[in-house]
Motif scaffolding. Sequence first.
Motif, mmCIF file in Angstrom:
data_model
loop_
_atom_site.group_PDB
_atom_site.id
_atom_site.type_symbol
_atom_site.label_atom_id
_atom_site.label_comp_id
_atom_site.label_asym_id
_atom_site.label_seq_id
_atom_site.Cartn_x
_atom_site.Cartn_y
_atom_site.Cartn_z
ATOM 1 N N MET A 43 0.849 -1.188 0.000
ATOM 2 C CA MET A 43 0.000 0.000 0.000
ATOM 3 C C MET A 43 0.886 1.239 0.000
ATOM 4 N N TYR A 44 0.676 2.081 -1.002
ATOM 5 C CA TYR A 44 1.557 3.244 -1.148
ATOM 6 C C TYR A 44 1.408 4.151 0.078
ATOM 7 N N PRO A 45 2.533 4.608 0.641
ATOM 8 C CA PRO A 45 2.451 5.429 1.862
ATOM 9 C C PRO A 45 1.636 6.701 1.629
ATOM 10 N N ASP A 46 0.750 6.977 2.538
ATOM 11 C CA ASP A 46 -0.030 8.206 2.428
ATOM 12 C C ASP A 46 0.883 9.408 2.688
ATOM 13 N N PHE A 47 0.478 10.558 2.174
ATOM 14 C CA PHE A 47 1.235 11.788 2.464
ATOM 15 C C PHE A 47 0.267 12.939 2.616
ATOM 16 N N LEU A 48 0.737 13.956 3.296
ATOM 17 C CA LEU A 48 0.008 15.219 3.450
ATOM 18 C C LEU A 48 0.955 16.312 2.999
ATOM 19 N N ARG A 106 -4.131 14.939 0.818
ATOM 20 C CA ARG A 106 -3.556 13.615 1.085
ATOM 21 C C ARG A 106 -3.760 12.729 -0.130
ATOM 22 N N LEU A 107 -2.845 11.809 -0.302
ATOM 23 C CA LEU A 107 -3.043 10.795 -1.331
ATOM 24 C C LEU A 107 -4.272 9.948 -0.994
ATOM 25 N N SER A 108 -4.473 9.672 0.279
ATOM 26 C CA SER A 108 -5.579 8.797 0.687
ATOM 27 C C SER A 108 -6.948 9.393 0.355
ATOM 28 N N LEU A 117 9.092 12.837 0.653
ATOM 29 C CA LEU A 117 8.768 11.494 0.178
ATOM 30 C C LEU A 117 10.024 10.718 -0.246
ATOM 31 N N GLY A 161 -5.420 1.607 -3.011
ATOM 32 C CA GLY A 161 -4.157 2.201 -2.596
ATOM 33 C C GLY A 161 -2.970 1.275 -2.761
ATOM 34 N N ILE A 162 -3.187 0.136 -3.426
ATOM 35 C CA ILE A 162 -2.109 -0.847 -3.595
ATOM 36 C C ILE A 162 -1.303 -0.535 -4.858
ATOM 37 N N VAL A 163 0.008 -0.572 -4.733
ATOM 38 C CA VAL A 163 0.882 -0.327 -5.883
ATOM 39 C C VAL A 163 0.771 -1.495 -6.854
ATOM 40 N N ASN A 176 -2.804 3.802 7.415
ATOM 41 C CA ASN A 176 -2.046 4.517 6.405
ATOM 42 C C ASN A 176 -2.717 5.830 6.029
ATOM 43 N N ALA A 203 -2.119 9.820 6.563
ATOM 44 C CA ALA A 203 -1.155 10.806 7.061
ATOM 45 C C ALA A 203 -1.813 11.728 8.074
#
Lengths: 70, 300
Positions: free
Chosen positions: A38-43, A53-55, B50, B65-67, B96, B98
């Motif tokens: 799961m790609y790490p979320d970011f703010l 956020r990506l989420s 990042l 959200g999965i790569v 997950n 942020a």
Amino acid sequence: MHIHRVRVALILAVVTAWSDAVQAAPAQPTIGTKEGRMYPDFLLPDLDGGFGRLSDYRGKKNLLTHFASW
Amino acid sequence: MWQKVLKPHVAAGELVAIGVVQEQHPDRAKLYRQWRESDRPIYVDALNLLSVKVVPVPVAIDQAGIVRHERITPSAVVADFVLRAYPSTRVDGAMNRAKEPSLAALTKEVAQAGDARSWRSLGDASFLCGGAEAIDQAAGAYERAVALDPDDGGAQFRLGVAFRRRHESAARRHGDAQASVEQWGRVLMIDPNQYVWRRRIEQYGPRLDKPYNFYFWVEKAREEILARGERPVPQPVEPTGSEVAPPARRTADGSSSAIPDPAPRIASIATPRGLSRSNRSSPRRAWSRDGACAFAPLFA
């Protein structure tokens, strides 16, 4: 004797429910940038004075491009 | 290429294209977006939070959200990603996600733990708040972080970013510009192959080190925007000096190295023309100037 049976039945019911819940709960994906994770979320700040956020985009496929303007 | 490939799928709502730009000056990214008539959500990662090592990198991420592809190509994106069905993955909503940094909590943390990581986090939060006072706080926090852990290349890089940002602000201090270059020089000693770090020092460091004119596109962008009858996004900090100068280094045949590496360095994530503003899906967060960013000076 009757009370003992009720107690056993209750304990069995609780254990069964717990077991079902554990089995039903899907394993959560591992967080990371590799395929299958799961790609790490970011703010991060956006270009218009806000943050995002990506989420916030979950539920749709994302093409996330890291790029540079130089 | 990307634009042509993605246009129908973005318009159909099958895909959201998101950009994260590595850029010291967000206004330049904004000008670039205007020039390309992009309507995509673009986020700025001036600090490289990042930990991106190279650009461009297009990552295909499914609806959960999965790569699915760590680096996909324009020729493969439709067949191998957009049209492909992926199993639905139930993800805990809180997982997950942020968190909004709290300057008050981070300030307390550095007072209690006082380790390099907490100082770095305080620097990040301060930098993202913006403003003259915050940039002082950010630089001070990063200085504490790198003093505690000199091998933390991320903190060293961010300190250079903060020095440069302060140099271009009303809070400028004598020596900030040189300090940023020196700082990024230390960063390269830690990881000479970190492309994003390397490019930053090449933008502001000695001209000899420049592989190409980094902001050649700015004037061209302005001309084309004006020709469309629009007003180009103002640039509080114009690209100057080594940022726009041609490299001094010459090849054996006497020509300058005009071809950037790797090519193309600017990913085509522009939004298809004609896509209406109503299709924008850029969520906003209130985390910014007036709430969590209100804090007492630490380095008065």
